[in-house]
Design a protein around this motif. Sequence first.
Motif, PDB file in Angstrom:
ATOM      1  N   LYS A 232     -43.475 -62.590 -20.076  1.00  0.00           N
ATOM      2  CA  LYS A 232     -43.757 -62.325 -18.667  1.00  0.00           C
ATOM      3  C   LYS A 232     -43.368 -63.530 -17.802  1.00  0.00           C
ATOM      4  N   SER A 233     -43.708 -64.729 -18.268  1.00  0.00           N
ATOM      5  CA  SER A 233     -43.383 -65.939 -17.512  1.00  0.00           C
ATOM      6  C   SER A 233     -41.882 -66.095 -17.332  1.00  0.00           C
ATOM      7  N   ILE A 234     -41.135 -65.839 -18.398  1.00  0.00           N
ATOM      8  CA  ILE A 234     -39.684 -65.987 -18.335  1.00  0.00           C
ATOM      9  C   ILE A 234     -39.072 -64.969 -17.381  1.00  0.00           C
ATOM     10  N   ILE A 235     -39.531 -63.722 -17.461  1.00  0.00           N
ATOM     11  CA  ILE A 235     -39.008 -62.669 -16.583  1.00  0.00           C
ATOM     12  C   ILE A 235     -39.310 -62.987 -15.122  1.00  0.00           C
ATOM     13  N   VAL A 236     -40.561 -63.354 -14.852  1.00  0.00           N
ATOM     14  CA  VAL A 236     -40.960 -63.694 -13.486  1.00  0.00           C
ATOM     15  C   VAL A 236     -40.183 -64.908 -12.981  1.00  0.00           C
ATOM     16  N   ALA A 237     -39.975 -65.897 -13.864  1.00  0.00           N
ATOM     17  CA  ALA A 237     -39.247 -67.106 -13.475  1.00  0.00           C
ATOM     18  C   ALA A 237     -37.788 -66.801 -13.159  1.00  0.00           C
ATOM     19  N   ILE A 238     -37.164 -65.949 -13.965  1.00  0.00           N
ATOM     20  CA  ILE A 238     -35.761 -65.590 -13.713  1.00  0.00           C
ATOM     21  C   ILE A 238     -35.622 -64.904 -12.362  1.00  0.00           C
ATOM     22  N   ILE A 239     -36.513 -63.942 -12.115  1.00  0.00           N
ATOM     23  CA  ILE A 239     -36.462 -63.217 -10.840  1.00  0.00           C
ATOM     24  C   ILE A 239     -36.819 -64.132  -9.674  1.00  0.00           C
ATOM     25  N   GLY A 240     -37.924 -64.876  -9.837  1.00  0.00           N
ATOM     26  CA  GLY A 240     -38.406 -65.735  -8.756  1.00  0.00           C
ATOM     27  C   GLY A 240     -37.450 -66.866  -8.429  1.00  0.00           C
TER      28      GLY A 240
END
Length: 258
Positions: A232-240
């Motif tokens: 979740k952190s990686i996905i959110v970080a990529i998008i953010g």
Amino acid sequence: MINYIKSEIYRNLRSKGNYIFIASLIGIGVFLNIVLYLFSKSDPTFPFATTKFAFSALYTSLSLVMYLCASAVSLTWGQEYKNNTLKNTVSFGISKNSIYFSKLLISILYILIVGILVSGAFIISAYILLDNSGIEELKLLINSLITAIPIFLISITLTNALYSIIEKEMNVVFSWISIIIIIPFLLNMLGKKIELFKILSSYMPINIIKATFDERNMNLVLGWTTPEGILKSIIVAIIGCTACYLIGLELFKRKEIK
């Protein structure tokens, strides 16, 4: 771009504020461990003079690290608008793309150095002054910090974008607080009534690295350190990070540097 990066490195190496920032954080971390040590000496029954308690105080307060990341970015920008150095840089033919990317890169490198020095001093002083709770507590601390890096990158990228397009410091601070703190808070409130907002709230960076307490099993839960939490952190970080970088760059390119 390489020459501009070198000049930024040189400028930051000469900045007293950067060293004061590092020294202050190291001093605060060591001081907190000294306080625990002194309490244990004055009261032998004091239960919190342990590395477990000291380390847990850090990995349960990682939102504070997000604030510190933003503060570090402000130091690397060095009041570019106020001193007119940004205007001079552009007039010398340095592209805004190069400036924007270089500022972000220097911020990340600086924060990496700060993180290593400050956490190192905190850990070493804890082992010197406090009762050793075992290697597992150190592993937990290191794991919690490493797995939170994607979230820290969001704070860095957002702050870099804000400083590139907003001239006044207070407006940058207000914008950062609104995006990182106020919006997640409002979603938390709405999430108590509406499931959709509850789901959205769980994907807010500051909520991802929030430690929770499992009352059923009576233990602390660090959700971002689990496989699901890491993903979740990686996905959110990529998008953010992508959104902050691209939006910030586009607005910076359109901005007239005065």
